[in-house]
Design a protein around this motif. Sequence first.
Motif, PDB file in Angstrom:
ATOM      1  N   ALA B 203      -6.204 -14.234 -17.241  1.00  0.00           N
ATOM      2  CA  ALA B 203      -7.377 -13.841 -18.004  1.00  0.00           C
ATOM      3  C   ALA B 203      -8.360 -13.119 -17.087  1.00  0.00           C
ATOM      4  O   ALA B 203      -8.490 -13.456 -15.904  1.00  0.00           O
ATOM      5  N   GLN B 232     -14.006  -8.209 -20.384  1.00  0.00           N
ATOM      6  CA  GLN B 232     -14.273  -9.489 -19.726  1.00  0.00           C
ATOM      7  C   GLN B 232     -13.842 -10.669 -20.583  1.00  0.00           C
ATOM      8  O   GLN B 232     -14.002 -10.666 -21.805  1.00  0.00           O
ATOM      9  N   GLY B 233     -13.278 -11.672 -19.960  1.00  0.00           N
ATOM     10  CA  GLY B 233     -12.908 -12.888 -20.668  1.00  0.00           C
ATOM     11  C   GLY B 233     -11.763 -12.735 -21.646  1.00  0.00           C
ATOM     12  O   GLY B 233     -11.628 -13.532 -22.576  1.00  0.00           O
ATOM     13  N   THR B 234     -10.913 -11.713 -21.469  1.00  0.00           N
ATOM     14  CA  THR B 234      -9.768 -11.513 -22.355  1.00  0.00           C
ATOM     15  C   THR B 234      -8.507 -11.304 -21.515  1.00  0.00           C
ATOM     16  O   THR B 234      -8.571 -11.266 -20.279  1.00  0.00           O
ATOM     17  N   SER B 235      -7.383 -11.130 -22.206  1.00  0.00           N
ATOM     18  CA  SER B 235      -6.134 -10.861 -21.491  1.00  0.00           C
ATOM     19  C   SER B 235      -5.536  -9.537 -21.952  1.00  0.00           C
ATOM     20  O   SER B 235      -4.331  -9.406 -22.091  1.00  0.00           O
TER      21      SER B 235
END
Lengths: 85, 266
Positions: B203, B232-235
Amino acid sequence: MSLEEKTEEDKIEVVGEFKHVQVRTATIILKDGKEISRSFHRRVIDPGADTSSESAEVKGICAAVHTETVVNAYKAHLEANKPGE
Amino acid sequence: MAITKLNSLAIPANTVVAADLSYPLTSFSSTGIDDNATSTAITIDSSENVSVSPSGGVITLGQHGQITSKQSLDVATAGGRYIGSSNRGIVGQIRIEQTATGADGGYVEIDTCATGSTSPTKRLRVDTDGLKIGNDTAAANALDDYEEGTFTPTITSGVNSISYGNRSGHYTKVGNLVFLDFYIYYSGTGSGAQYIVSGLPYAQKNVNYCRGGGTSTYQNYGGKVVTFYGNQGTSYFFCYKDGSTSFTSSGSVGHYLIGTFTYQTD
């Protein structure tokens, strides 16, 4: 001499505010029962993602950490961080 | 007592002929480890310092052998050091010492002397934060992870009824930096939506304006380099062309999307 290949989820991590579940799958080669090689493949399970094809252990972890609150917070996060913003 | 056997001096065995001894035994020598030993590979001096000087320069411990250096005082430097010296003085040292006074845990430090100096300077330190270089003490600057592996890049937006001919992804993670190299050849029908590539191995760090980025190194959509913009904060990451224009396609497609993407993770 015998060669054997096996895979195992050797690392499962829950990271960050949105509890992404990071799964590392190890492919292990054994020669006469002794490990001679290990390689890794990784994937991330986002909050709210389909986990039907995951192992029981990963399903259980996702069910525990991907609560409705977390899933909704992640959806809000995606909405607030659209491209270019 | 019957004499059953005589030595070369015709003195019965186990017989004391004379005893005129005083301590220390100045005229006595042995092959053991003592002040009068003729064997000097291991010696103990009057200050109880032990010197080990094997002729071959090698000390061999038996199976499961170990050397324990212990300082009974509970101070920050408790533990031990291996010091390398020449006849000019110290050239370097390895310190294995307690992290802090009155605390469990320790660190390993490698110090070397600069040319012309016999004062060791810290070069590397390994502690619970990871590997620190030079005099750095910041936990954030410690190298705490390195990993190589594969991931499966997946186009989750931009193409309907997608099927993959070939796709592979390789990652290298150094500390919190993740470098991806991926190859996708696919067929499907362009949906007109912006392309999104998912399946990242870690992530992305969830810090405001921390986006990561990359570019295509080969694609056959014609003329345009596709740029990759993380979230940000994702994959996953988004695909763009011409700077801020969403990368899309329509109609049937059978295309390559090959490139690299670099980002930070926690």
